[in-house]
Design an enzyme around this catalytic site. Structure first.
Site, mmCIF file in Angstrom:
data_model
loop_
_atom_site.group_PDB
_atom_site.id
_atom_site.type_symbol
_atom_site.label_atom_id
_atom_site.label_comp_id
_atom_site.label_asym_id
_atom_site.label_seq_id
_atom_site.Cartn_x
_atom_site.Cartn_y
_atom_site.Cartn_z
ATOM 1 C CE LYS A 13 2.844 -1.602 -35.230
ATOM 2 N NZ LYS A 13 4.280 -1.987 -34.655
ATOM 3 N NE ARG A 89 0.141 -2.785 -28.935
ATOM 4 C CZ ARG A 89 0.802 -1.647 -29.757
ATOM 5 N NH1 ARG A 89 -0.029 -0.793 -30.509
ATOM 6 N NH2 ARG A 89 2.044 -1.255 -29.479
ATOM 7 N NE ARG A 128 9.783 4.495 -31.894
ATOM 8 C CZ ARG A 128 8.974 3.645 -31.912
ATOM 9 N NH1 ARG A 128 8.390 3.039 -33.121
ATOM 10 N NH2 ARG A 128 7.973 3.328 -30.938
ATOM 11 N NE ARG A 161 5.956 6.194 -28.512
ATOM 12 C CZ ARG A 161 5.476 5.196 -29.133
ATOM 13 N NH1 ARG A 161 5.375 5.137 -30.189
ATOM 14 N NH2 ARG A 161 5.339 3.926 -28.329
ATOM 15 N NE ARG A 172 6.363 0.124 -26.327
ATOM 16 C CZ ARG A 172 7.171 0.933 -27.093
ATOM 17 N NH1 ARG A 172 8.325 1.539 -26.720
ATOM 18 N NH2 ARG A 172 6.728 1.357 -28.538
HETATM 19 P P1 AMP Z 1 2.621 2.182 -30.059
HETATM 20 O O1 AMP Z 1 2.573 3.636 -30.280
HETATM 21 O O2 AMP Z 1 1.710 1.726 -31.215
HETATM 22 O O3 AMP Z 1 3.898 1.518 -29.787
HETATM 23 O O4 AMP Z 1 1.681 2.132 -28.305
HETATM 24 C C1 AMP Z 1 2.372 2.527 -27.458
HETATM 25 C C2 AMP Z 1 1.551 2.149 -26.201
HETATM 26 O O5 AMP Z 1 0.053 2.436 -26.337
HETATM 27 C C3 AMP Z 1 1.627 0.731 -25.992
HETATM 28 O O6 AMP Z 1 2.666 0.284 -25.483
HETATM 29 C C4 AMP Z 1 0.292 0.479 -25.395
HETATM 30 O O7 AMP Z 1 0.630 0.736 -23.927
HETATM 31 C C5 AMP Z 1 -0.668 1.342 -25.778
HETATM 32 N N1 AMP Z 1 -1.417 0.833 -27.001
HETATM 33 C C6 AMP Z 1 -1.399 1.036 -28.269
HETATM 34 N N2 AMP Z 1 -2.192 0.645 -29.061
HETATM 35 C C7 AMP Z 1 -2.869 -0.455 -28.160
HETATM 36 C C8 AMP Z 1 -3.562 -1.285 -28.377
HETATM 37 N N3 AMP Z 1 -4.166 -1.658 -29.523
HETATM 38 N N4 AMP Z 1 -4.216 -2.225 -27.359
HETATM 39 C C9 AMP Z 1 -3.741 -1.897 -26.052
HETATM 40 N N5 AMP Z 1 -2.654 -1.048 -25.884
HETATM 41 C C10 AMP Z 1 -2.480 -0.336 -26.792
#
Ligand code: AMP
Length: 213
Positions: A13, A89, A128, A161, A172
């Site tokens: 994404k 989400r 990554r 990360r 996740r």
């Molecule tokens: P990402 O960078 O999108 O993989 O997000 C990293 C982490 O941030 C996720 O594993 C969640 O803990 C939190 N997170 C990101 N976006 C959301 C969302 N829309 N709703 C809830 N938690 C989120």
């Protein structure tokens, strides 16, 4: 025009978003990036989110709603449309987004879902890397930076990360499969869903996204 880029962690994404926002002059809203910024700046929101993010679970819907609403209100005048990445989400978040879009009068959206298997996700995420400053994505094998440890785009430091490790990735993925993927039916029922095989070459996936947009 608003786009929701949908898919499991590691489905590409962020990589695709980078290209699309430039091409169509959209405003990129990644809830993951916004949360990481809050953690880095040690804000109240960041303090609440940090341990949840490290565990691989989801930050509560109402926190996400307030964060997105503030951003949309702040950016909508200067924006030609939003690209949502990693949001919504949950079903509740999707309904909250509808409310915000209506209240702010910024139109509807198309959802582009990148389909990638769990085993491919695990492989991708362990290699990554991300730039600490501009958040550009890299991969140690598939997309390495030109100079080791240094971002091609801004010269920032490249890091892994805290939640990009095998154990957290499994959590996740579980969260994605249980709480996020049911949204596909919701978007389908609204005739807003377009699905792409996310396991091809980056450029081929971009091509398909362009056709949809
Ligand atoms: P990402 O960078 O999108 O993989 O997000 C990293 C982490 O941030 C996720 O594993 C969640 O803990 C939190 N997170 C990101 N976006 C959301 C969302 N829309 N709703 C809830 N938690 C989120």
């Amino acid at each position: 025009m608003n786009i929701i880029l949908f898919g499991p962690p590691g489905s590409g994404k962020g990589t695709q978003a980078e290209f699309i926002v430039k091409k169509f002059n959209l405003t990129h809203l990644s809830t993951g990036n916004l949360l990481r910024e809050n953690v880095k700046n040690n804000t109240e929101l960041g303090k609440k989110a940090e341990s949840i993010m490290k565990s691989g679970k989801l930050v509560p819907d109402d926190i996400i709603k307030d964060m997105i609403r503030v951003k949309i209100a702040e950016l909508k005048q200067s924006s030609k449309g939003f690209l949502f990445d990693g949001y919504p989400r949950t079903l509740v978040q999707a309904e909250q987004l509808e409310e915000i879009l209506e209240a702010e009068k910024i139109g509807q959206y198309k959802v582009i879902s990148l389909e990638v298997s769990d085993s491919e996700v695990t492989k991708r995420i362990s290699g990554r890397r991300m730039c600490r400053i501009c958040e550009k994505m890299f991969h140690v094998s598939f997309m390495p930076p030109k100079k080791d440890g240094v971002c091609d785009a801004c010269g920032g430091e490249i890091y892994q990360r805290a939640d990009d490790n095998e154990k957290t990735v499994l959590e996740r993925l579980k969260v994605y499969n249980e709480q996020t993927s049911p949204l596909l039916n919701y978007f389908k029922a609204k005739n807003a869903l377009y699905t792409i095989n996310g396991e091809g070459k980056v450029e081929e996936i971009t091509e398909q996204i362009l056709k949809i947009i």
